[in-house]
Design an enzyme around this catalytic site. Structure first.
Site, PDB file in Angstrom:
ATOM      1  N   SER A   1       0.827  -1.210   0.000  1.00 15.48           N
ATOM      2  CA  SER A   1       0.000   0.000   0.000  1.00 15.48           C
ATOM      3  C   SER A   1       0.857   1.255   0.000  1.00 15.48           C
ATOM      4  O   SER A   1       1.980   1.276   0.508  1.00 15.48           O
ATOM      5  CB  SER A   1      -0.905   0.009   1.233  1.00 15.48           C
ATOM      6  OG  SER A   1      -1.704  -1.142   1.285  1.00 15.48           O
TER       7      SER A   1
HETATM    8  N1  SAH Z   1      -1.333  -3.594   3.293  1.00 17.42           N
HETATM    9  C1  SAH Z   1      -0.759  -4.531   2.346  1.00 17.42           C
HETATM   10  C2  SAH Z   1      -1.587  -4.444   1.089  1.00 17.42           C
HETATM   11  C3  SAH Z   1      -1.479  -5.594   0.184  1.00 17.42           C
HETATM   12  S1  SAH Z   1      -2.592  -5.487  -1.206  1.00 17.42           S
HETATM   13  C4  SAH Z   1       0.673  -4.097   2.094  1.00 17.42           C
HETATM   14  O1  SAH Z   1       0.979  -2.932   2.369  1.00 17.42           O
HETATM   15  O2  SAH Z   1       1.485  -4.879   1.616  1.00 17.42           O
HETATM   16  C5  SAH Z   1      -4.044  -6.232  -0.516  1.00 17.42           C
HETATM   17  C6  SAH Z   1      -3.923  -7.678  -0.148  1.00 17.42           C
HETATM   18  O3  SAH Z   1      -5.226  -8.151   0.161  1.00 17.42           O
HETATM   19  C7  SAH Z   1      -3.389  -8.585  -1.258  1.00 17.42           C
HETATM   20  O4  SAH Z   1      -2.245  -9.243  -0.799  1.00 17.42           O
HETATM   21  C8  SAH Z   1      -4.550  -9.551  -1.520  1.00 17.42           C
HETATM   22  O5  SAH Z   1      -4.113 -10.869  -1.824  1.00 17.42           O
HETATM   23  C9  SAH Z   1      -5.278  -9.518  -0.188  1.00 17.42           C
HETATM   24  N2  SAH Z   1      -6.688  -9.951  -0.235  1.00 17.42           N
HETATM   25  C10 SAH Z   1      -7.623  -9.673  -1.179  1.00 17.42           C
HETATM   26  N3  SAH Z   1      -8.793 -10.259  -0.850  1.00 17.42           N
HETATM   27  C11 SAH Z   1      -8.587 -10.934   0.307  1.00 17.42           C
HETATM   28  C12 SAH Z   1      -9.405 -11.765   1.140  1.00 17.42           C
HETATM   29  N4  SAH Z   1     -10.676 -12.040   0.843  1.00 17.42           N
HETATM   30  N5  SAH Z   1      -8.859 -12.306   2.254  1.00 17.42           N
HETATM   31  C13 SAH Z   1      -7.562 -12.051   2.584  1.00 17.42           C
HETATM   32  N6  SAH Z   1      -6.740 -11.291   1.849  1.00 17.42           N
HETATM   33  C14 SAH Z   1      -7.233 -10.732   0.715  1.00 17.42           C
END
Ligand code: SAH
Length: 220
Positions: free
Chosen positions: A70
Site C-alpha cells: 500500500s
Molecule cells: N497492506 C498490504 C496491502 C497488500 S494489497 C501491504 O501494504 O502490503 C491487498 C492484499 O489483500 C493482497 O495481498 C490480496 O491478496 C489480499 N486480499 C484480497 N482479498 C482478500 C481476502 N478475501 N482475504 C484475505 N486477503 C485478501
C-alpha cells in the site's frame, strides 16, 4: 545482516524516510504516533531488493502475485482513522500482503490479527515479521470474507482490498464501539469508516480510493 540492514543507507536512509514523513504531513496526516512509526519502519525490507531505492516514495509498488504494497499515505490515513476513537486492543487486518501495514499497526495496538488469501505472500510476511520481531502479530492464510471469528470481536478492523460491499461477517465481528476502515466498490471505490453502536452501524466516506479487489477463496 549488515550494519545498514535496518537503518538503511542512501535512498533508504533516515533522511529519505524523514522526507516521506514531511510529504505525509503536507498531505494532511496529523497523528504524531503514526508519523513516528512510519519514520522508523524500514519499508525497504517489505519489498523486492530491486525496488528498495523507491521504498520511501509515496507510492504503491508491486510485491508479486499481482498485488501491491500500500501507498504510505493510504497506510497512514487508514491507521489514523482507526486510532481516532481511542486506544485499540484487538485489531483484525484483511490482506496482509507484504506485511507493511501490519508493521505500522503493530506498535500502536495491543494485539493484531492479520489474514492473507495468497499463500506465497502469507509465507513471506510470516518470515519477514518474525525476523523483524513483531511479537504481538498473529498471521493466517485465510479468506478474510469470514473475518477471524475465533479471536473476535475486534475494536478495530482494517481491510487493504476492496469488496463491492462490506462482508457481513466483518460487521458481526466488530465490537460495540468499534471502528472499521476499508475501501468499497468496483471501478469507482471509496474509503469508508464504519462505527458500531450496539446494532447500529454508521458509515462515513473518507475519500476516493484505488485498492486491489477483495477476492474469495485461498490461492496456493
Ligand atoms: N497492506 C498490504 C496491502 C497488500 S494489497 C501491504 O501494504 O502490503 C491487498 C492484499 O489483500 C493482497 O495481498 C490480496 O491478496 C489480499 N486480499 C484480497 N482479498 C482478500 C481476502 N478475501 N482475504 C484475505 N486477503 C485478501
Amino acid at each position: 545482516m549488515n550494519e545498514h540492514y535496518l537503518t538503511g543507507i542512501g535512498m533508504t536512509s533516515q533522511r529519505t524516510r524523514n522526507r516521506l514523513v514531511q510529504r505525509l504531513r503536507d498531505a494532511g496526516i496529523i497523528n504524531e504516533e503514526v508519523l513516528n512509526v512510519i519514520a522508523t519502519t524500514p519499508r525497504h525490507l517489505f519489498i523486492d531488493e530491486a525496488l528498495a531505492h523507491r521504498a520511501y516514495e509515496d507510492n504503491a509498488l508491486p510485491i508479486g502475485n499481482g498485488q501491491t504494497i500500500s501507498q504510505p499515505y493510504t497506510v497512514a490515513r487508514m491507521t489514523e482513522s482507526l486510532l481516532a476513537g481511542g486506544p485499540l486492543s484487538r485489531v483484525l487486518e484483511i490482506g496482509t500482503g507484504s506485511g507493511y501495514q501490519t508493521a505500522i499497526l503493530s506498535p500502536l495496538v495491543k494485539t493484531l490479527y492479520s489474514v492473507e488469501r495468497i499463500e506465497p505472500l502469507h509465507i513471506k510476511a510470516v518470515e519477514r515479521l518474525e525476523t523483524l520481531g513483531y511479537g504481538n502479530v498473529h498471521l493466517a492464510l485465510s479468506d478474510g470474507s469470514w473475518g477471524w471469528p475465533e479471536h473476535g470481536p475486534y475494536d478495530g478492523i482494517l481491510a487493504a482490498a476492496a469488496p463491492e460491499d462490506v462482508p457481513p461477517s466483518l460487521l458481526e465481528q466488530l465490537a460495540d464501539g468499534g471502528r472499521m476502515v476499508l475501501p468499497v466498490g468496483g471501478e469507482e471505490q471509496k474509503l469508508i469508516l464504519i462505527t458500531r453502536r450496539g446494532d447500529h452501524f454508521t458509515r462515513k466516506t473518507l475519500e476516493a480510493a484505488k485498492f486491489v479487489p477483495f477476492l474469495p477463496g485461498i490461492q496456493r
